[in-house]
Design an enzyme around this catalytic site. Structure first.
Site, PDB file in Angstrom:
ATOM      1  N   SER A  15      29.218  42.322  43.767  1.00  0.00           N
ATOM      2  CA  SER A  15      27.360  42.449  44.133  1.00  0.00           C
ATOM      3  C   SER A  15      26.564  42.370  43.227  1.00  0.00           C
ATOM      4  CB  SER A  15      27.693  44.311  44.338  1.00  0.00           C
ATOM      5  OG  SER A  15      28.248  44.307  45.627  1.00  0.00           O
TER       6      SER A  15
ATOM      7  N   LYS B 289      23.945  40.251  44.127  1.00  0.00           N
ATOM      8  CA  LYS B 289      22.867  41.061  45.032  1.00  0.00           C
ATOM      9  C   LYS B 289      21.580  40.787  44.255  1.00  0.00           C
ATOM     10  CE  LYS B 289      26.079  43.799  47.407  1.00  0.00           C
ATOM     11  NZ  LYS B 289      26.666  45.256  47.674  1.00  0.00           N
TER      12      LYS B 289
ATOM     13  N   TYR C 196      26.794  35.619  52.711  1.00  0.00           N
ATOM     14  CA  TYR C 196      27.262  36.934  52.040  1.00  0.00           C
ATOM     15  C   TYR C 196      28.450  36.824  51.154  1.00  0.00           C
ATOM     16  CZ  TYR C 196      28.059  41.766  50.889  1.00  0.00           C
ATOM     17  OH  TYR C 196      28.381  43.064  50.372  1.00  0.00           O
TER      18      TYR C 196
ATOM     19  N   TYR D  69      25.023  52.368  43.087  1.00  0.00           N
ATOM     20  CA  TYR D  69      25.373  53.239  44.371  1.00  0.00           C
ATOM     21  C   TYR D  69      25.221  54.608  44.011  1.00  0.00           C
ATOM     22  CZ  TYR D  69      27.281  48.485  45.048  1.00  0.00           C
ATOM     23  OH  TYR D  69      27.207  47.124  45.068  1.00  0.00           O
TER      24      TYR D  69
ATOM     25  N   VAL E 248      32.356  44.863  42.586  1.00  0.00           N
ATOM     26  CA  VAL E 248      33.729  45.469  42.437  1.00  0.00           C
ATOM     27  C   VAL E 248      34.744  44.680  41.915  1.00  0.00           C
ATOM     28  CG1 VAL E 248      33.519  46.923  44.548  1.00  0.00           C
ATOM     29  CG2 VAL E 248      34.192  44.625  44.882  1.00  0.00           C
TER      30      VAL E 248
HETATM   31  N1  GLN Z   1      31.647  41.721  48.493  1.00  0.00           N
HETATM   32  C1  GLN Z   1      32.107  43.113  48.443  1.00  0.00           C
HETATM   33  C2  GLN Z   1      31.731  43.831  49.589  1.00  0.00           C
HETATM   34  O1  GLN Z   1      30.956  43.424  50.542  1.00  0.00           O
HETATM   35  C3  GLN Z   1      30.977  43.529  47.216  1.00  0.00           C
HETATM   36  C4  GLN Z   1      31.049  44.974  47.000  1.00  0.00           C
HETATM   37  C5  GLN Z   1      30.682  45.589  45.720  1.00  0.00           C
HETATM   38  O2  GLN Z   1      30.750  44.514  44.886  1.00  0.00           O
HETATM   39  N2  GLN Z   1      30.297  46.694  45.474  1.00  0.00           N
HETATM   40  O3  GLN Z   1      32.645  45.039  49.935  1.00  0.00           O
END
Ligand code: GLN
Length: 314
Positions: free
Chosen positions: A68, A71, A195, A247, A265
């Site tokens: 993430s 992003k 994505y 988050y 993650v």
């Molecule tokens: N690719 C992971 C997902 O879509 C990214 C989530 C994350 O890093 N928090 O679940």
């Protein structure tokens, strides 16, 4: 004192040895099978300062799945290309929910709360995809990362992308739901293809800290560096990182670390000290809300020792 390089070296080296002693390292993400294979006994940190120096420790050159953290970069590109129109599709409020939550989408007509929860990031990716093919969009994201990190070796880990594609049922649900509301305009599988690929980009702490420089220096790659994006976009992304980047752990991160930050993650965190530094930390074990346990702890130690905070004078 904050910019004194020998001190910073000492602080970073001490943090690295402290982290080696921590026994409870959290748990690696296991809902993406390929991430479950990563050795949790790794820790890396890299700090790029205003004078362009890189102070690093631990596994700072080991590539990991940025997940993430990507992003931040897709949001940058989408804002550069679409400007204010992007906000028709996604909001800028914290969600207070887990990163993969679906619950608010139904109550809010399919428009995700912010660009960093999965739903919001998939919507941003779809906007960025526009009329391009998924391959063209992924190539553009990679080119941007290589440009800002000044490193042509950055690439997608195809095994991780495939692993998430095979197991990302929740993201498939989010994308389909948003397609129904017209928030996503391409076929959901196309947006998801891009994505999953951008989440699967591999970068080291050093590469990530270099890539984050434009957020620390008003859109430039350092105080005198080339202008990559307008300063206002950097400012807004920093605001979103602070309020939404972790988050439902964003409040704790602001409280303990006090910097704009974005977690993934894979265990990486990019943190920005406006005007002073771009920092990347990595350790694969996650806390209960999916943010790197040691990464957060290391940043808390670093900021308490340097005085770096967006809430204090330095
Ligand atoms: N690719 C992971 C997902 O879509 C990214 C989530 C994350 O890093 N928090 O679940």
């Amino acid at each position: 004192m904050a910019n004194d390089t020998p001190d910073l070296r000492q602080i970073v080296s001490q943090i690295n040895s402290d982290m080696a002693q921590v026994e409870d390292r959290g748990s690696v993400a296991n809902y993406i099978p390929q991430l479950a294979c990563v050795d949790p006994f790794q820790f890396g940190i890299a700090v790029v300062t205003a004078d362009g120096r890189i102070v690093k420790g631990g596994h700072a050159d080991t590539p990991f799945s940025i997940q993430s953290v990507s992003k931040v970069f897709t949001l940058t590109l989408a804002l550069r290309q679409l400007g204010e129109a992007l906000w028709d599709r996604v909001g800028w409020e914290p969600s207070g929910d887990p990163f993969n939550s679906i619950v608010q989408l139904e109550a809010e007509n399919g428009r995700p709360r912010n660009p960093f929860i999965n739903a919001g990031a998939i919507a941003v990716t779809d906007a960025l995809l526009g009329r391009r093919t998924p391959v063209e969009a992924v190539t553009e994201i990679l080119q941007f990362l290589r440009e800002v990190a000044q490193d042509e070796s950055i690439s997608v880990d195809a095994v991780v992308a495939k692993s998430e594609k095979a197991s990302g049922f929740r993201n498939v649900a989010l994308a389909n739901f948003m397609r129904d509301w017209g928030i996503i305009r391409n076929a959901p599988e196309k947006a998801l293809d891009v994505y999953f690929n951008h989440c699967a980009v591999s970068m080291s702490c050093q590469q990530l800290a270099l890539a984050g420089r434009y957020l620390a220096w008003g859109g430039r790659l350092g105080p005198e560096g080339p202008q990559i994006i307008p300063a206002i976009i950097a400012r807004r992304i920093n605001a979103l990182m602070l309020t939404c980047g972790h988050y439902d752990g964003s409040g704790a991160f602001a409280f303990r670390v006090g910097l704009p930050g974005k977690s993934g993650v894979g265990g990486g965190i990019l943190a920005i000290v406006p005007g002073q530094a771009s920092i990347a930390v990595w350790s694969p074990g996650l806390n209960e809300v999916g943010n790197s346990k040691l990464g957060s702890l290391a940043l808390e130690k670093l900021t308490s020792q340097t005085g770096w905070s967006v809430f204090a004078m330095h």
